[in-house]
Scaffold this motif. Structure first.
Motif, PDB file in Angstrom:
ATOM      1  N   GLN A  23       0.828  -1.215   0.000  1.00 32.64           N
ATOM      2  CA  GLN A  23       0.000   0.000   0.000  1.00 32.64           C
ATOM      3  C   GLN A  23       0.857   1.258   0.000  1.00 32.64           C
ATOM      4  O   GLN A  23       0.475   2.294  -0.562  1.00 32.64           O
ATOM      5  N   LEU A  24       2.026   1.186   0.610  1.00 34.94           N
ATOM      6  CA  LEU A  24       2.917   2.338   0.693  1.00 34.94           C
ATOM      7  C   LEU A  24       3.627   2.602  -0.628  1.00 34.94           C
ATOM      8  O   LEU A  24       3.834   3.751  -1.023  1.00 34.94           O
ATOM      9  N   ALA A  25       3.992   1.537  -1.319  1.00 34.66           N
ATOM     10  CA  ALA A  25       4.796   1.652  -2.537  1.00 34.66           C
ATOM     11  C   ALA A  25       3.947   2.027  -3.749  1.00 34.66           C
ATOM     12  O   ALA A  25       2.712   1.912  -3.736  1.00 34.66           O
ATOM     13  N   THR A  26       4.630   2.477  -4.789  1.00 35.14           N
ATOM     14  CA  THR A  26       3.970   2.716  -6.067  1.00 35.14           C
ATOM     15  C   THR A  26       3.199   1.467  -6.474  1.00 35.14           C
ATOM     16  O   THR A  26       3.759   0.361  -6.446  1.00 35.14           O
ATOM     17  N   TYR A  88       9.673   2.767  -4.133  1.00 34.12           N
ATOM     18  CA  TYR A  88       9.361   4.175  -3.913  1.00 34.12           C
ATOM     19  C   TYR A  88       7.862   4.357  -3.729  1.00 34.12           C
ATOM     20  O   TYR A  88       7.060   3.548  -4.214  1.00 34.12           O
ATOM     21  N   THR A  89       7.496   5.434  -3.046  1.00 32.92           N
ATOM     22  CA  THR A  89       6.086   5.776  -2.913  1.00 32.92           C
ATOM     23  C   THR A  89       5.621   6.460  -4.194  1.00 32.92           C
ATOM     24  O   THR A  89       6.424   6.775  -5.084  1.00 32.92           O
ATOM     25  N   GLN A  90       4.326   6.732  -4.260  1.00 28.21           N
ATOM     26  CA  GLN A  90       3.794   7.450  -5.430  1.00 28.21           C
ATOM     27  C   GLN A  90       4.341   8.861  -5.515  1.00 28.21           C
ATOM     28  O   GLN A  90       4.333   9.468  -6.585  1.00 28.21           O
ATOM     29  N   ALA A  91       4.817   9.393  -4.378  1.00 28.08           N
ATOM     30  CA  ALA A  91       5.432  10.725  -4.371  1.00 28.08           C
ATOM     31  C   ALA A  91       6.944  10.622  -4.579  1.00 28.08           C
ATOM     32  O   ALA A  91       7.664  11.591  -4.358  1.00 28.08           O
ATOM     33  N   THR A 117       9.291   2.458   6.062  1.00 25.70           N
ATOM     34  CA  THR A 117       9.049   3.893   6.150  1.00 25.70           C
ATOM     35  C   THR A 117       9.796   4.623   5.041  1.00 25.70           C
ATOM     36  O   THR A 117      10.619   4.034   4.329  1.00 25.70           O
ATOM     37  N   THR A 118       9.527   5.913   4.913  1.00 21.14           N
ATOM     38  CA  THR A 118      10.165   6.718   3.869  1.00 21.14           C
ATOM     39  C   THR A 118      11.329   7.512   4.440  1.00 21.14           C
ATOM     40  O   THR A 118      11.535   7.576   5.660  1.00 21.14           O
ATOM     41  N   ASN A 119      12.070   8.156   3.541  1.00 20.51           N
ATOM     42  CA  ASN A 119      13.254   8.898   3.971  1.00 20.51           C
ATOM     43  C   ASN A 119      12.923  10.152   4.781  1.00 20.51           C
ATOM     44  O   ASN A 119      13.814  10.785   5.337  1.00 20.51           O
ATOM     45  N   SER A 120      11.646  10.511   4.856  1.00 17.20           N
ATOM     46  CA  SER A 120      11.265  11.682   5.664  1.00 17.20           C
ATOM     47  C   SER A 120      10.818  11.285   7.078  1.00 17.20           C
ATOM     48  O   SER A 120      10.425  12.145   7.864  1.00 17.20           O
ATOM     49  N   SER A 121      10.914   9.998   7.399  1.00 16.24           N
ATOM     50  CA  SER A 121      10.451   9.521   8.700  1.00 16.24           C
ATOM     51  C   SER A 121      11.383   9.962   9.823  1.00 16.24           C
ATOM     52  O   SER A 121      12.605  10.003   9.663  1.00 16.24           O
TER      53      SER A 121
END
Length: 267
Positions: A23-26, A88-91, A117-121
């Protein structure tokens, strides 16, 4: 460092964790329409194998790297560890798999899975530099498959291998002219690649690029298996046959497959 994910860390509710990652990923398909084998994980079996393979790859690189370069593959410091999943996420934010020191008494594993998690976590607040995206150094690389090159295969040798033979459709395994059928199917695939440049799909084998071509043995509207071709000096050599699911999984390590004959396998 352990190179097996489940030897490295305790991971509770693994299938649920994979669903969260999906769900998190593209968005992309992570299961087969008609799987060859039943698996406990019916929702994300492709993603599950992908993460296991990427973990092993990054752990091996960490073990082999110098101290100064190890962090690029896998960050391990004090109470925290993480690596880049290659997703990667959709963003277009990088996705990391994170672990913390295991303090639970019901397992002897050194690490405990914390989450994706993403790199902004904030989890990664003190991780610098962040681990790099998995890369695949290749000793040979062509930007495209050349359908004009000759494909050399020793069909009798390929078919004498028990694993290769088991991957063939049952309907043709006993055919007296099976080597000729295989050679003809490979030549047909080469000719089709002249028209459809997207037909040949790259995979990596022992740090060398190979190309996968779909092979039709029983019907023309759907391939039965794939053949792996090694790049030589002006020609290709066919070494082995793969099931279509094996071909998809191998291709996915390098990049999300876009060839229609592979996309028809998944949903």
């Amino acid at each position: 460092m352990q190179t097996d994910l489940f030897s490295f860390a305790y991971i509770p509710a693994w299938f649920e964790q994979l669903y969260t990652l999906a769900q998190l990923a593209t968005p992309e398909p992570w299961r087969y329409k008609n799987p060859e084998y039943e698996t406990q994980n019916t929702e994300t079996p492709i993603l599950e194998r992908y993460i296991n393979q990427i973990f092993r790859k990054q752990a091996v690189e960490y073990n082999c790297a110098s101290e100064a370069q190890a962090d690029a593959a896998f960050y391990v410091r004090n109470e925290f560890a993480c690596f880049h999943t290659g997703l990667y996420t959709q963003a277009y934010k990088d996705i990391y798999m994170c672990f913390e020191r295991n303090k639970k008494r019901d397992t002897l594993k050194q690490w405990y899975f914390k989450g994706f998690t993403t790199n902004s976590s904030p989890w990664l607040k003190y991780v610098h530099p962040l681990p790099q995206k998995p890369s695949f150094p290749m000793r040979q690389w062509m930007t495209y498959f050349s359908p004009e090159w000759e494909i050399r295969i020793n069909a009798s040798h390929i078919l004498s291998d028990a694993e290769n033979a088991a991957r063939l459709p049952e309907a043709v395994r006993g055919a007296w002219n099976l080597p000729l059928l295989l050679e003809t199917a490979v030549e047909l695939a080469r000719r089709k690649a002249r028209i459809d440049w997207n037909l040949a799909v790259p995979q990596l084998f022992q740090s060398r690029v190979q190309y996968l071509l779909p092979i039709h043995l029983t019907r023309m509207d759907a391939p039965d298996l794939a053949i792996a071709l090694s790049v030589m000096d002006g020609y290709y050599i066919g070494h082995t046959c793969l099931t279509l699911e094996m071909a998809y999984q191998n291709a996915r390590l390098l990049a999300r497959p876009t060839a229609r004959w592979l996309l028809e396998l998944v949903e």
